[in-house]
Design an enzyme around this catalytic site. Structure first.
Site, PDB file in Angstrom:
ATOM      1  N   ALA A  17       0.833  -1.204   0.000  1.00 56.44           N
ATOM      2  CA  ALA A  17       0.000   0.000   0.000  1.00 56.44           C
ATOM      3  C   ALA A  17       0.866   1.251   0.000  1.00 56.44           C
ATOM      4  CB  ALA A  17      -0.928  -0.004   1.215  1.00 56.44           C
ATOM      5  N   ARG A  19       3.994   1.558  -1.175  1.00 61.53           N
ATOM      6  CA  ARG A  19       4.651   1.737  -2.474  1.00 61.53           C
ATOM      7  C   ARG A  19       3.658   2.268  -3.516  1.00 61.53           C
ATOM      8  NH1 ARG A  19       7.287   0.378   0.948  1.00 61.53           N
ATOM      9  NH2 ARG A  19       7.201   2.647   1.112  1.00 61.53           N
ATOM     10  N   SER A  37      -8.102   1.117   7.723  1.00 66.66           N
ATOM     11  CA  SER A  37      -7.447  -0.022   8.344  1.00 66.66           C
ATOM     12  C   SER A  37      -8.420  -0.669   9.315  1.00 66.66           C
ATOM     13  CB  SER A  37      -6.180   0.422   9.083  1.00 66.66           C
ATOM     14  OG  SER A  37      -5.569  -0.658   9.748  1.00 66.66           O
ATOM     15  N   ARG A  38      -8.063  -1.826   9.809  1.00 70.60           N
ATOM     16  CA  ARG A  38      -8.900  -2.477  10.811  1.00 70.60           C
ATOM     17  C   ARG A  38      -8.684  -1.893  12.203  1.00 70.60           C
ATOM     18  NH1 ARG A  38      -8.462  -8.861   8.864  1.00 70.60           N
ATOM     19  NH2 ARG A  38     -10.354  -8.830   7.597  1.00 70.60           N
ATOM     20  N   HIS A  80      -9.079 -10.546   0.277  1.00 69.29           N
ATOM     21  CA  HIS A  80      -9.461  -9.781  -0.905  1.00 69.29           C
ATOM     22  C   HIS A  80     -10.956  -9.861  -1.197  1.00 69.29           C
ATOM     23  CE1 HIS A  80      -5.218  -9.557  -2.944  1.00 69.29           C
ATOM     24  NE2 HIS A  80      -5.303  -8.886  -1.808  1.00 69.29           N
ATOM     25  N   LYS A  98      -3.041  -8.585  -6.689  1.00 70.44           N
ATOM     26  CA  LYS A  98      -2.997  -9.997  -7.052  1.00 70.44           C
ATOM     27  C   LYS A  98      -2.597 -10.831  -5.829  1.00 70.44           C
ATOM     28  CE  LYS A  98       1.277 -10.710  -6.349  1.00 70.44           C
ATOM     29  NZ  LYS A  98       1.709 -11.785  -5.429  1.00 70.44           N
ATOM     30  N   ARG A 166       1.693 -16.202   6.942  1.00 70.38           N
ATOM     31  CA  ARG A 166       0.623 -16.401   5.956  1.00 70.38           C
ATOM     32  C   ARG A 166       1.056 -17.281   4.785  1.00 70.38           C
ATOM     33  NH1 ARG A 166       0.946 -13.770   1.261  1.00 70.38           N
ATOM     34  NH2 ARG A 166       2.450 -12.059   1.033  1.00 70.38           N
ATOM     35  N   ASP A 179       1.059 -16.720  -4.405  1.00 74.72           N
ATOM     36  CA  ASP A 179       1.892 -15.537  -4.241  1.00 74.72           C
ATOM     37  C   ASP A 179       2.842 -15.324  -5.406  1.00 74.72           C
ATOM     38  OD1 ASP A 179       2.957 -13.599  -1.799  1.00 74.72           O
ATOM     39  OD2 ASP A 179       1.257 -14.856  -1.249  1.00 74.72           O
TER      40      ASP A 179
END
Length: 339
Positions: A17, A19, A37-38, A80, A98, A166, A179
């Site tokens: 985010a 970048r 944000s959360r 997502h 992605k 993750r 990924d």
């Protein structure tokens, strides 16, 4: 939106985010107006660091902000679907990082939702947007290497070993394929379209995600794509498009190149330089804003059909190597690959 900057809302506060926001700052017709944000602290930190005017303590508050024209979703990919669905339900245009979703079923749900309300939706796949790849596709289409017959590509790195990370967690879409493998698969799909056969081998962790995966895709005209990805091996990160009269080689970082080399039979190799701007995110943002100003609901560079097709290939590869995510139980694709 004619005559004023496109106003962006950033959903997520991680490295990517940041970048993306830095690249947006180089575009005079883009304005970052809000971040969500959360946690309030996360939003405040990001807003302070990147001079974002409005910080929202929840995703819901961000997507409800009428100052926002388009939402950029930069959260980990296991979230997502929920994040994009939230933004679409609020009537926002969306650019989502992605891999677009964990599986094709989730992607189809989002595409259907966007089309129902004529909302813009696009996957942030920079490989399809950077100028060098666009030039490469033009050259291949013009016959620069004859008839294209094979694509070779790899993307492997030595990732974290913590089982809680993750990349190691099936519930979070862990493993090399989503990924990293999404890039080689996207390159092959960009050049050859949808395969008629899919073969794959994978090495799995005790937790059920792939450490390394090899793929062999076959196409109707006999073309092949040989693709690899890994989170336990530092591979070259290179690619080659091979044809009946030559080949095009992409060096390390083929998914965001600024140069490539064309080799033709009997001709001195030619290096083609087509630099990307900023960190490479610029070109995704430019395409989104071009589409919004033109009144388009999807990009011709990164079509929703292509995004779903790539996820169907990834689903098929996962089925062949034995990787299954909890989300697969809920989200089923009506047109999966056979076998």
């Amino acid at each position: 939106m004619t005559g004023r900057p496109i106003r962006w809302g950033i959903l997520g506060t991680g490295w990517m985010a940041g970048r993306f926001v830095e690249d947006l700052a180089t575009l005079p017709d883009a304005e970052v107006v809000a971040v969500g944000s959360r946690t309030p602290a996360g939003a405040d930190r990001f807003a302070t660091r990147y001079a974002v005017p409005y910080a929202h303590e929840s995703w819901a508050n961000l997507v409800a902000d009428d100052r926002v024209d388009v939402v950029y979703v930069a959260t980990p990919h296991a979230t997502h679907h929920d994040a994009v669905r939230l933004a679409l339900d609020a009537g926002r245009a969306v650019l989502c990082e992605k891999p677009f979703t964990l599986n094709a079923g989730q992607a189809v749900d989002l595409v259907s939702r966007a089309r129902a309300d004529n909302l813009f939706l696009m996957e942030a796949m920079w490989l399809r947007c950077v100028p060098a790849i666009r030039r490469l596709v033009e050259l291949v289409g013009d016959g620069a290497i004859g008839v294209p017959r094979m694509v070779q590509a790899d993307f492997g790195l030595v990732g974290p070993v913590d089982p809680a990370h993750r990349l190691r967690d099936p519930a979070l879409g862990g493993g090399a394929l989503l990924d990293l493998g999404v890039y080689p698969v996207t390159l092959a799909h960009l050049l050859f379209g949808e395969p008629t056969s899919i073969g794959a081998l994978g090495t799995l962790t005790p937790y059920g995600v792939d450490e390394s995966t090899g793929m062999l895709l076959g196409y109707p005209d006999g073309a092949l794509a040989s693709l690899n990805c890994s989170i336990v091996a530092d591979t070259p990160w290179t690619a080659a498009v091979c044809g009946s009269a030559g080949r095009i080689e992409l060096g390390r970082g083929f998914f965001r190149p600024s140069t490539f080399t064309v080799h033709r039979d009997g001709v001195v190799a030619q290096t083609v330089e087509v630099p990307y701007a900023g960190e490479g995110f610029v070109h995704e943002a430019v395409e989104v804003m071009r589409c919004l100003r033109a009144g388009l609901t999807e990009s011709p560079l990164v079509t929703l059909a292509d995004t779903v097709a790539v996820l169907r290939i990834l689903d098929a590869v996962r089925s062949r190597i034995g990787v299954r995510y909890p989300a697969d139980d809920r989200w089923q694709d009506e047109q999966p690959w056979p076998g």
